[in-house]
Design a protein around this motif. Structure first.
Motif, PDB file in Angstrom:
ATOM      1  N   ILE A  53       0.864  -1.178   0.000  1.00  0.00           N
ATOM      2  CA  ILE A  53       0.000   0.000   0.000  1.00  0.00           C
ATOM      3  C   ILE A  53       0.900   1.227   0.000  1.00  0.00           C
ATOM      4  N   ILE A  54       0.659   2.141  -0.914  1.00  0.00           N
ATOM      5  CA  ILE A  54       1.337   3.438  -0.883  1.00  0.00           C
ATOM      6  C   ILE A  54       0.403   4.380  -0.135  1.00  0.00           C
ATOM      7  N   GLY A  55       0.931   4.997   0.921  1.00  0.00           N
ATOM      8  CA  GLY A  55       0.123   5.834   1.801  1.00  0.00           C
ATOM      9  C   GLY A  55      -0.651   6.920   1.079  1.00  0.00           C
ATOM     10  N   PRO A  56      -1.866   7.210   1.569  1.00  0.00           N
ATOM     11  CA  PRO A  56      -2.730   8.208   0.923  1.00  0.00           C
ATOM     12  C   PRO A  56      -2.226   9.645   1.106  1.00  0.00           C
ATOM     13  N   HIS A  57      -2.593  10.487   0.148  1.00  0.00           N
ATOM     14  CA  HIS A  57      -2.219  11.908   0.164  1.00  0.00           C
ATOM     15  C   HIS A  57      -2.800  12.620   1.379  1.00  0.00           C
ATOM     16  N   ASN A  58      -2.145  13.683   1.774  1.00  0.00           N
ATOM     17  CA  ASN A  58      -2.596  14.562   2.865  1.00  0.00           C
ATOM     18  C   ASN A  58      -2.729  13.841   4.199  1.00  0.00           C
ATOM     19  N   THR A  59      -1.870  12.856   4.420  1.00  0.00           N
ATOM     20  CA  THR A  59      -1.805  12.148   5.705  1.00  0.00           C
ATOM     21  C   THR A  59      -0.327  11.978   6.056  1.00  0.00           C
ATOM     22  N   VAL A  60      -0.061  11.536   7.284  1.00  0.00           N
ATOM     23  CA  VAL A  60       1.329  11.243   7.664  1.00  0.00           C
ATOM     24  C   VAL A  60       1.880  10.046   6.881  1.00  0.00           C
ATOM     25  N   HIS A  61       0.991   9.310   6.238  1.00  0.00           N
ATOM     26  CA  HIS A  61       1.375   8.115   5.477  1.00  0.00           C
ATOM     27  C   HIS A  61       1.760   8.442   4.030  1.00  0.00           C
ATOM     28  N   GLU A  62       1.540   9.677   3.595  1.00  0.00           N
ATOM     29  CA  GLU A  62       1.737  10.046   2.198  1.00  0.00           C
ATOM     30  C   GLU A  62       3.135   9.678   1.704  1.00  0.00           C
ATOM     31  N   GLY A  63       3.153   8.954   0.572  1.00  0.00           N
ATOM     32  CA  GLY A  63       4.409   8.582  -0.058  1.00  0.00           C
ATOM     33  C   GLY A  63       5.123   7.389   0.559  1.00  0.00           C
ATOM     34  N   ARG A  64       4.691   6.964   1.733  1.00  0.00           N
ATOM     35  CA  ARG A  64       5.320   5.791   2.358  1.00  0.00           C
ATOM     36  C   ARG A  64       4.831   4.522   1.669  1.00  0.00           C
ATOM     37  N   ILE A  65       5.720   3.539   1.602  1.00  0.00           N
ATOM     38  CA  ILE A  65       5.366   2.251   1.011  1.00  0.00           C
ATOM     39  C   ILE A  65       5.285   1.235   2.145  1.00  0.00           C
ATOM     40  N   TYR A  66       4.098   0.680   2.321  1.00  0.00           N
ATOM     41  CA  TYR A  66       3.860  -0.293   3.383  1.00  0.00           C
ATOM     42  C   TYR A  66       3.751  -1.692   2.781  1.00  0.00           C
ATOM     43  N   GLN A  67       4.505  -2.620   3.345  1.00  0.00           N
ATOM     44  CA  GLN A  67       4.458  -4.015   2.921  1.00  0.00           C
ATOM     45  C   GLN A  67       3.651  -4.802   3.937  1.00  0.00           C
ATOM     46  N   LEU A  68       2.826  -5.718   3.435  1.00  0.00           N
ATOM     47  CA  LEU A  68       1.980  -6.543   4.292  1.00  0.00           C
ATOM     48  C   LEU A  68       2.108  -8.000   3.886  1.00  0.00           C
ATOM     49  N   LYS A  69       1.774  -8.871   4.820  1.00  0.00           N
ATOM     50  CA  LYS A  69       1.692 -10.301   4.555  1.00  0.00           C
ATOM     51  C   LYS A  69       0.240 -10.712   4.799  1.00  0.00           C
ATOM     52  N   LEU A  70      -0.308 -11.479   3.881  1.00  0.00           N
ATOM     53  CA  LEU A  70      -1.660 -12.006   4.020  1.00  0.00           C
ATOM     54  C   LEU A  70      -1.557 -13.529   3.970  1.00  0.00           C
ATOM     55  N   PHE A  71      -2.226 -14.192   4.890  1.00  0.00           N
ATOM     56  CA  PHE A  71      -2.183 -15.650   4.938  1.00  0.00           C
ATOM     57  C   PHE A  71      -3.604 -16.184   4.795  1.00  0.00           C
ATOM     58  N   CYS A  72      -3.845 -16.889   3.697  1.00  0.00           N
ATOM     59  CA  CYS A  72      -5.162 -17.457   3.404  1.00  0.00           C
ATOM     60  C   CYS A  72      -5.154 -18.928   3.808  1.00  0.00           C
ATOM     61  N   ASP A  73      -5.737 -19.220   4.940  1.00  0.00           N
ATOM     62  CA  ASP A  73      -5.771 -20.602   5.417  1.00  0.00           C
ATOM     63  C   ASP A  73      -6.743 -21.422   4.574  1.00  0.00           C
ATOM     64  N   LYS A  74      -6.877 -22.692   4.890  1.00  0.00           N
ATOM     65  CA  LYS A  74      -7.700 -23.599   4.081  1.00  0.00           C
ATOM     66  C   LYS A  74      -9.175 -23.209   4.058  1.00  0.00           C
ATOM     67  N   ASP A  75      -9.619 -22.388   5.027  1.00  0.00           N
ATOM     68  CA  ASP A  75     -11.029 -21.995   5.069  1.00  0.00           C
ATOM     69  C   ASP A  75     -11.306 -20.655   4.374  1.00  0.00           C
ATOM     70  N   TYR A  76     -10.276 -20.071   3.721  1.00  0.00           N
ATOM     71  CA  TYR A  76     -10.485 -18.867   2.919  1.00  0.00           C
ATOM     72  C   TYR A  76     -11.203 -19.267   1.637  1.00  0.00           C
ATOM     73  N   PRO A  77     -12.162 -18.550   1.142  1.00  0.00           N
ATOM     74  CA  PRO A  77     -12.650 -17.227   1.513  1.00  0.00           C
ATOM     75  C   PRO A  77     -13.829 -17.224   2.492  1.00  0.00           C
ATOM     76  N   ASP A  78     -14.165 -18.392   3.037  1.00  0.00           N
ATOM     77  CA  ASP A  78     -15.259 -18.396   4.016  1.00  0.00           C
ATOM     78  C   ASP A  78     -14.876 -17.646   5.283  1.00  0.00           C
ATOM     79  N   ARG A  79     -13.594 -17.647   5.600  1.00  0.00           N
ATOM     80  CA  ARG A  79     -13.055 -16.875   6.732  1.00  0.00           C
ATOM     81  C   ARG A  79     -11.977 -15.946   6.183  1.00  0.00           C
TER      82      ARG A  79
END
Length: 146
Positions: A53-79
């Motif tokens: 996610i690249i941080g939204p304009h007009n916030t302290v997050h602007e221009g920052r690049i945020y990396q995330l990890k998403l883990f989809c277990d066997k019950d995704y997309p039900d959970r």
């Protein structure tokens, strides 16, 4: 191919759903400030994903690049997947010690529906960064990680 929320009640199997999401993620999303893809191309169960996610304009997050990890277990997309920021961030819905997005404090996860996607999660997190209670919070130094 039928979508997960098809009006006819067709339930798309997990792997087909994840392949749809992978294809969409590889094409790029909207304005390019949110992206995602497989973390490990050899993971035949398609569990580990990386988001950006690249941080939204007009916030302290602007221009920052945020990396995330998403883990989809066997019950995704039900959970919902487990979502964790790899980049340090100060947000009301993120555990400050671990980077884990608290499902109870992030509406999309706490009210999860099968038709929601990883794209929805990333877009909503970006919107959350711009809310009045997150847009001005003091942030950890850029480039630091959990």
């Amino acid at each position: 191919m039928a979508s997960s929320g098809d009006a006819a009640g067709v339930v798309v199997p997990r792997n087909f759903r994840l392949l749809e999401e992978l294809e969409r993620g590889e094409k790029g999303i909207g304005d390019g400030t949110v992206s995602y893809g497989m973390d490990d191309a050899d993971d035949i169960y398609m569990r580990s994903w990386t988001g950006t996610i690249i941080g939204p304009h007009n916030t302290v997050h602007e221009g920052r690049i945020y990396q995330l990890k998403l883990f989809c277990d066997k019950d995704y997309p039900d959970r919902p997947p487990t979502v964790r920021f790899h980049s340090r961030i100060n947000m009301t819905c993120v555990n400050p010690e671990t980077g884990l997005v608290d499902q109870r404090k992030f509406n999309l996860l706490s009210n999860w529906r099968r038709e929601y996607t990883m794209e929805n999660i990333l877009i909503q997190l970006k919107k959350e960064m711009a809310t009045s209670h997150n847009r001005k919070l003091v942030q950890p130094p850029e480039g630091t990680f959990y």
